[in-house]
Write a protein that holds these residues in place. Sequence first.
Motif, PDB file in Angstrom:
ATOM      1  N   VAL A  51     -35.872   5.798  -8.645  1.00  0.00           N
ATOM      2  CA  VAL A  51     -34.833   6.427  -8.046  1.00  0.00           C
ATOM      3  C   VAL A  51     -34.600   7.902  -8.471  1.00  0.00           C
ATOM      4  O   VAL A  51     -34.326   8.733  -7.789  1.00  0.00           O
ATOM      5  CB  VAL A  51     -33.527   5.716  -8.739  1.00  0.00           C
ATOM      6  CG1 VAL A  51     -32.167   6.440  -8.018  1.00  0.00           C
ATOM      7  CG2 VAL A  51     -33.469   4.241  -8.161  1.00  0.00           C
ATOM      8  N   ALA A  52     -34.709   8.374  -9.765  1.00  0.00           N
ATOM      9  CA  ALA A  52     -34.533   9.496 -10.042  1.00  0.00           C
ATOM     10  C   ALA A  52     -35.224   9.721 -11.549  1.00  0.00           C
ATOM     11  O   ALA A  52     -35.329   8.905 -12.219  1.00  0.00           O
ATOM     12  CB  ALA A  52     -33.129  10.021 -10.014  1.00  0.00           C
ATOM     13  N   ALA A  53     -35.916  11.090 -11.964  1.00  0.00           N
ATOM     14  CA  ALA A  53     -36.278  11.287 -13.068  1.00  0.00           C
ATOM     15  C   ALA A  53     -35.858  12.825 -13.703  1.00  0.00           C
ATOM     16  O   ALA A  53     -35.558  13.565 -12.695  1.00  0.00           O
ATOM     17  CB  ALA A  53     -37.754  11.422 -13.179  1.00  0.00           C
ATOM     18  N   ILE A  54     -35.800  12.996 -14.796  1.00  0.00           N
ATOM     19  CA  ILE A  54     -35.357  14.095 -15.321  1.00  0.00           C
ATOM     20  C   ILE A  54     -36.354  14.532 -16.475  1.00  0.00           C
ATOM     21  O   ILE A  54     -36.760  13.693 -17.331  1.00  0.00           O
ATOM     22  CB  ILE A  54     -33.908  14.109 -15.908  1.00  0.00           C
ATOM     23  CG1 ILE A  54     -33.361  15.491 -16.425  1.00  0.00           C
ATOM     24  CG2 ILE A  54     -33.580  13.153 -17.015  1.00  0.00           C
ATOM     25  CD1 ILE A  54     -32.036  15.671 -16.708  1.00  0.00           C
ATOM     26  N   GLY A  55     -37.015  15.605 -16.466  1.00  0.00           N
ATOM     27  CA  GLY A  55     -37.948  16.176 -17.393  1.00  0.00           C
ATOM     28  C   GLY A  55     -37.230  16.762 -18.498  1.00  0.00           C
ATOM     29  O   GLY A  55     -36.029  16.745 -18.640  1.00  0.00           O
ATOM     30  N   SER A  56     -38.289  16.923 -19.472  1.00  0.00           N
ATOM     31  CA  SER A  56     -37.838  17.620 -20.895  1.00  0.00           C
ATOM     32  C   SER A  56     -37.048  18.717 -20.467  1.00  0.00           C
ATOM     33  O   SER A  56     -36.226  19.385 -21.347  1.00  0.00           O
ATOM     34  CB  SER A  56     -38.931  17.688 -21.674  1.00  0.00           C
ATOM     35  OG  SER A  56     -40.018  18.477 -21.206  1.00  0.00           O
ATOM     36  N   ASP A  57     -37.566  19.660 -19.473  1.00  0.00           N
ATOM     37  CA  ASP A  57     -36.756  21.012 -19.104  1.00  0.00           C
ATOM     38  C   ASP A  57     -35.551  20.603 -18.401  1.00  0.00           C
ATOM     39  O   ASP A  57     -35.156  21.817 -17.961  1.00  0.00           O
ATOM     40  CB  ASP A  57     -37.952  21.819 -18.746  1.00  0.00           C
ATOM     41  CG  ASP A  57     -38.548  20.998 -17.221  1.00  0.00           C
ATOM     42  OD1 ASP A  57     -39.428  21.557 -16.721  1.00  0.00           O
ATOM     43  OD2 ASP A  57     -38.164  19.990 -17.073  1.00  0.00           O
ATOM     44  N   GLY A  58     -35.317  19.662 -17.820  1.00  0.00           N
ATOM     45  CA  GLY A  58     -34.058  19.452 -17.227  1.00  0.00           C
ATOM     46  C   GLY A  58     -34.401  19.398 -15.672  1.00  0.00           C
ATOM     47  O   GLY A  58     -33.590  19.315 -14.888  1.00  0.00           O
ATOM     48  N   ASN A  59     -35.463  19.793 -15.373  1.00  0.00           N
ATOM     49  CA  ASN A  59     -35.921  19.488 -13.900  1.00  0.00           C
ATOM     50  C   ASN A  59     -35.987  17.900 -13.367  1.00  0.00           C
ATOM     51  O   ASN A  59     -36.171  17.066 -14.002  1.00  0.00           O
ATOM     52  CB  ASN A  59     -37.288  20.032 -13.443  1.00  0.00           C
ATOM     53  CG  ASN A  59     -37.635  21.469 -13.610  1.00  0.00           C
ATOM     54  OD1 ASN A  59     -36.355  22.280 -13.522  1.00  0.00           O
ATOM     55  ND2 ASN A  59     -38.707  22.106 -13.769  1.00  0.00           N
ATOM     56  N   THR A  60     -35.373  17.937 -12.105  1.00  0.00           N
ATOM     57  CA  THR A  60     -35.102  16.481 -11.548  1.00  0.00           C
ATOM     58  C   THR A  60     -35.736  16.211 -10.348  1.00  0.00           C
ATOM     59  O   THR A  60     -36.320  16.978  -9.584  1.00  0.00           O
ATOM     60  CB  THR A  60     -33.460  16.500 -11.304  1.00  0.00           C
ATOM     61  OG1 THR A  60     -33.136  17.403 -10.473  1.00  0.00           O
ATOM     62  CG2 THR A  60     -32.716  16.441 -12.750  1.00  0.00           C
ATOM     63  N   ILE A  61     -36.055  14.970 -10.191  1.00  0.00           N
ATOM     64  CA  ILE A  61     -36.688  14.762  -8.843  1.00  0.00           C
ATOM     65  C   ILE A  61     -35.914  13.204  -8.375  1.00  0.00           C
ATOM     66  O   ILE A  61     -35.432  12.488  -9.518  1.00  0.00           O
ATOM     67  CB  ILE A  61     -38.078  14.048  -9.228  1.00  0.00           C
ATOM     68  CG1 ILE A  61     -38.812  15.037 -10.104  1.00  0.00           C
ATOM     69  CG2 ILE A  61     -38.807  13.500  -8.006  1.00  0.00           C
ATOM     70  CD1 ILE A  61     -40.103  14.640 -10.716  1.00  0.00           C
ATOM     71  N   TYR A  62     -35.763  13.332  -7.119  1.00  0.00           N
ATOM     72  CA  TYR A  62     -34.870  11.979  -6.594  1.00  0.00           C
ATOM     73  C   TYR A  62     -35.865  11.409  -5.406  1.00  0.00           C
ATOM     74  O   TYR A  62     -36.501  12.218  -4.571  1.00  0.00           O
ATOM     75  CB  TYR A  62     -33.629  12.632  -6.024  1.00  0.00           C
ATOM     76  CG  TYR A  62     -32.709  12.909  -6.978  1.00  0.00           C
ATOM     77  CD1 TYR A  62     -32.616  14.437  -7.357  1.00  0.00           C
ATOM     78  CD2 TYR A  62     -31.996  12.202  -7.709  1.00  0.00           C
ATOM     79  CE1 TYR A  62     -31.695  14.855  -8.291  1.00  0.00           C
ATOM     80  CE2 TYR A  62     -30.860  12.791  -8.798  1.00  0.00           C
ATOM     81  CZ  TYR A  62     -30.965  14.014  -9.017  1.00  0.00           C
ATOM     82  OH  TYR A  62     -30.195  14.535 -10.040  1.00  0.00           O
ATOM     83  N   THR A  63     -35.609  10.167  -5.331  1.00  0.00           N
ATOM     84  CA  THR A  63     -36.163   9.573  -4.085  1.00  0.00           C
ATOM     85  C   THR A  63     -35.263   9.827  -2.990  1.00  0.00           C
ATOM     86  O   THR A  63     -33.931  10.207  -3.218  1.00  0.00           O
ATOM     87  CB  THR A  63     -36.012   7.985  -4.091  1.00  0.00           C
ATOM     88  OG1 THR A  63     -37.014   7.490  -3.141  1.00  0.00           O
ATOM     89  CG2 THR A  63     -34.892   7.236  -4.228  1.00  0.00           C
ATOM     90  N   GLU A  64     -35.781   9.973  -1.703  1.00  0.00           N
ATOM     91  CA  GLU A  64     -35.135  10.583  -0.477  1.00  0.00           C
ATOM     92  C   GLU A  64     -33.837   9.706  -0.417  1.00  0.00           C
ATOM     93  O   GLU A  64     -32.929  10.420   0.315  1.00  0.00           O
ATOM     94  CB  GLU A  64     -36.158  10.452   0.661  1.00  0.00           C
ATOM     95  CG  GLU A  64     -35.751  11.226   1.919  1.00  0.00           C
ATOM     96  CD  GLU A  64     -35.446  12.847   1.457  1.00  0.00           C
ATOM     97  OE1 GLU A  64     -36.526  13.471   0.864  1.00  0.00           O
ATOM     98  OE2 GLU A  64     -34.762  13.413   2.059  1.00  0.00           O
TER      99      GLU A  64
END
Length: 122
Positions: A48-61
């Motif tokens: 669904v979504a991820a957040i890196g240690s640096d705060g960057n985020t990724i989302y499924t469409e």
Amino acid sequence: HVQLVESGGGSVQAGGSLRPSCEASRFNPRKYCMAWFRRAPRKEREGVAAIGSDGNTIYTEAVKGRFTISKDNAKNTLYLQMNSPKPEDTAMYYCAAPTVYGCPAHQSGYTYWGQGTQVTVS
């Protein structure tokens, strides 16, 4: 050992909002990625979504613009703000974390998993 415990799921009407959370024990979210996955009835588990240690985020469409992943490093807690959920968002939601740096490209790269929290949208 590392423990991930989700809470905050439940039933919500379409168009409402819900914020599941995941509290991590013996785990440092400052150093590692954390992510949310979900498994809907009769479907495969998906990211669904991820957040890196640096705060960057990724989302499924499917959730872009509606869901927001965030974390509170001081509380060792991961959140998923779900706005305007749809019936198709109904699923068991799991948080997960890897033992490697960066966000793994595939769910097999995640080592630690919570027990899940059910979200039902009607």
